[in-house]
Design a protein around this motif. Structure first.
Motif, mmCIF file in Angstrom:
data_model
loop_
_atom_site.group_PDB
_atom_site.id
_atom_site.type_symbol
_atom_site.label_atom_id
_atom_site.label_comp_id
_atom_site.label_asym_id
_atom_site.label_seq_id
_atom_site.Cartn_x
_atom_site.Cartn_y
_atom_site.Cartn_z
ATOM 1 N N GLU A 128 1.118 -1.368 -0.208
ATOM 2 C CA GLU A 128 -0.020 -0.033 -0.002
ATOM 3 C C GLU A 128 1.027 0.954 0.146
ATOM 4 O O GLU A 128 0.820 2.110 -0.048
ATOM 5 C CB GLU A 128 -1.042 -0.265 1.094
ATOM 6 C CG GLU A 128 -2.149 -1.602 1.352
ATOM 7 C CD GLU A 128 -3.596 -1.267 0.387
ATOM 8 O OE1 GLU A 128 -3.307 0.136 -0.179
ATOM 9 O OE2 GLU A 128 -2.923 -1.796 -0.519
ATOM 10 N N PHE B 36 1.873 9.641 2.412
ATOM 11 C CA PHE B 36 0.722 9.076 2.899
ATOM 12 C C PHE B 36 -0.447 9.312 2.405
ATOM 13 O O PHE B 36 -1.472 9.053 3.382
ATOM 14 C CB PHE B 36 1.736 9.658 4.588
ATOM 15 C CG PHE B 36 2.294 8.346 5.216
ATOM 16 C CD1 PHE B 36 2.159 6.786 5.681
ATOM 17 C CD2 PHE B 36 4.195 7.473 4.422
ATOM 18 C CE1 PHE B 36 2.949 5.789 6.253
ATOM 19 C CE2 PHE B 36 4.874 6.665 4.995
ATOM 20 C CZ PHE B 36 4.337 5.612 5.506
ATOM 21 N N ASP B 37 -0.227 11.374 2.329
ATOM 22 C CA ASP B 37 -2.070 11.691 1.892
ATOM 23 C C ASP B 37 -1.730 10.738 0.705
ATOM 24 O O ASP B 37 -3.617 11.246 0.994
ATOM 25 C CB ASP B 37 -1.583 12.886 1.689
ATOM 26 C CG ASP B 37 -0.955 13.841 2.870
ATOM 27 O OD1 ASP B 37 -1.677 13.230 4.044
ATOM 28 O OD2 ASP B 37 -0.097 14.792 3.055
ATOM 29 N N LEU C 189 -2.475 7.155 0.697
ATOM 30 C CA LEU C 189 -2.859 6.062 0.594
ATOM 31 C C LEU C 189 -3.608 5.565 0.667
ATOM 32 O O LEU C 189 -5.051 6.155 0.453
ATOM 33 C CB LEU C 189 -2.809 5.558 2.425
ATOM 34 C CG LEU C 189 -1.269 5.554 2.589
ATOM 35 C CD1 LEU C 189 -1.489 5.570 4.409
ATOM 36 C CD2 LEU C 189 -0.167 5.024 2.426
ATOM 37 N N GLY D 16 -6.450 3.190 1.586
ATOM 38 C CA GLY D 16 -7.167 3.636 2.102
ATOM 39 C C GLY D 16 -8.201 2.158 2.089
ATOM 40 O O GLY D 16 -7.923 1.627 1.237
ATOM 41 N N TYR E 206 -7.374 12.037 12.515
ATOM 42 C CA TYR E 206 -8.011 11.799 12.500
ATOM 43 C C TYR E 206 -9.363 11.731 13.422
ATOM 44 O O TYR E 206 -9.324 11.688 13.983
ATOM 45 C CB TYR E 206 -7.777 10.574 11.534
ATOM 46 C CG TYR E 206 -6.904 9.925 10.672
ATOM 47 C CD1 TYR E 206 -7.846 10.240 9.482
ATOM 48 C CD2 TYR E 206 -5.756 10.336 10.960
ATOM 49 C CE1 TYR E 206 -6.785 10.091 8.388
ATOM 50 C CE2 TYR E 206 -5.108 9.869 9.820
ATOM 51 C CZ TYR E 206 -5.297 10.152 8.536
ATOM 52 O OH TYR E 206 -4.277 10.089 7.999
ATOM 53 N N GLU F 163 -9.989 5.732 5.743
ATOM 54 C CA GLU F 163 -8.605 6.205 4.814
ATOM 55 C C GLU F 163 -6.779 6.193 5.016
ATOM 56 O O GLU F 163 -6.709 6.111 3.960
ATOM 57 C CB GLU F 163 -8.134 7.831 5.363
ATOM 58 C CG GLU F 163 -9.604 8.257 5.246
ATOM 59 C CD GLU F 163 -9.342 10.142 5.612
ATOM 60 O OE1 GLU F 163 -8.398 10.678 5.709
ATOM 61 O OE2 GLU F 163 -10.822 10.970 5.816
ATOM 62 N N THR F 164 -6.254 5.638 5.431
ATOM 63 C CA THR F 164 -4.880 4.930 5.566
ATOM 64 C C THR F 164 -4.999 2.894 5.521
ATOM 65 O O THR F 164 -4.099 2.379 5.531
ATOM 66 C CB THR F 164 -4.222 5.123 7.057
ATOM 67 O OG1 THR F 164 -4.906 4.200 7.966
ATOM 68 C CG2 THR F 164 -4.130 6.210 6.822
ATOM 69 N N PHE G 268 -1.807 1.671 8.615
ATOM 70 C CA PHE G 268 -2.079 1.917 10.402
ATOM 71 C C PHE G 268 -3.421 0.213 11.267
ATOM 72 O O PHE G 268 -3.613 1.173 12.109
ATOM 73 C CB PHE G 268 -2.834 3.285 10.200
ATOM 74 C CG PHE G 268 -1.485 4.222 10.006
ATOM 75 C CD1 PHE G 268 -0.292 4.353 11.430
ATOM 76 C CD2 PHE G 268 -1.474 4.635 9.047
ATOM 77 C CE1 PHE G 268 0.474 5.741 10.744
ATOM 78 C CE2 PHE G 268 -0.182 5.683 8.589
ATOM 79 C CZ PHE G 268 0.297 5.564 9.606
#
Length: 131
Positions: free
Chosen positions: A69, A77-78, A80, A82, A115, A124-125, A129
């Motif tokens: 991913e 990372f913005d 990703l 999700g 978040y 979103e990730t 995470f």
């Protein structure tokens, strides 16, 4: 004299072969990707895992998926992808902060984002995470 020539030719061949092998090993070398991922929840409780890629490992529960991913997002990372299947998050406000520190493909990473709740973080990730 012939044995000296043969020895010289053998030495040159071995040197050339070694150089080709060394060049091949260097060409396949990619910079390391090692990240420290943290999720900090309400009241300062936090969880941190290590994510290593090439080969996938560390203390992340699903390192292969997480590496895939992050690679898909180009290390941003913005970006990703999700988990689109998690679209029904409630509107509760329990803020969590996700952060990533380390190196991705040899480049320094320092990313952090808040978040509104854990569900939104995961939607979103995705797996990155999810620990």
């Amino acid at each position: 004299m012939t044995s000296f020539r043969l020895g010289g030719v053998l030495l040159a061949a071995v040197t050339l072969f070694s150089t080709v092998l060394a060049g091949t090993a260097t060409a396949d070398h990619r910079p390391s990707s090692r990240l420290s991922l943290t999720v900090e929840g309400p009241r300062g409780a936090s969880t941190t895992v290590r994510l290593e890629c090439r080969p996938a490992g560390g203390s992340h529960p699903t390192p292969r998926s997480a590496c895939r991913e992050v690679a898909r997002a180009g290390g941003d990372f913005d970006q990703l992808p999700g988990s689109p299947e998690m679209i029904a998050c409630t509107m509760e406000y329990r803020p969590v902060t996700a952060s990533a520190r380390g190196r991705w493909n040899g480049e320094r990473v320092r990313w952090q984002r808040q978040y509104p709740n854990p569900c939104t973080l995961l939607s979103e990730t995705g797996v990155v995470f999810a620990f």
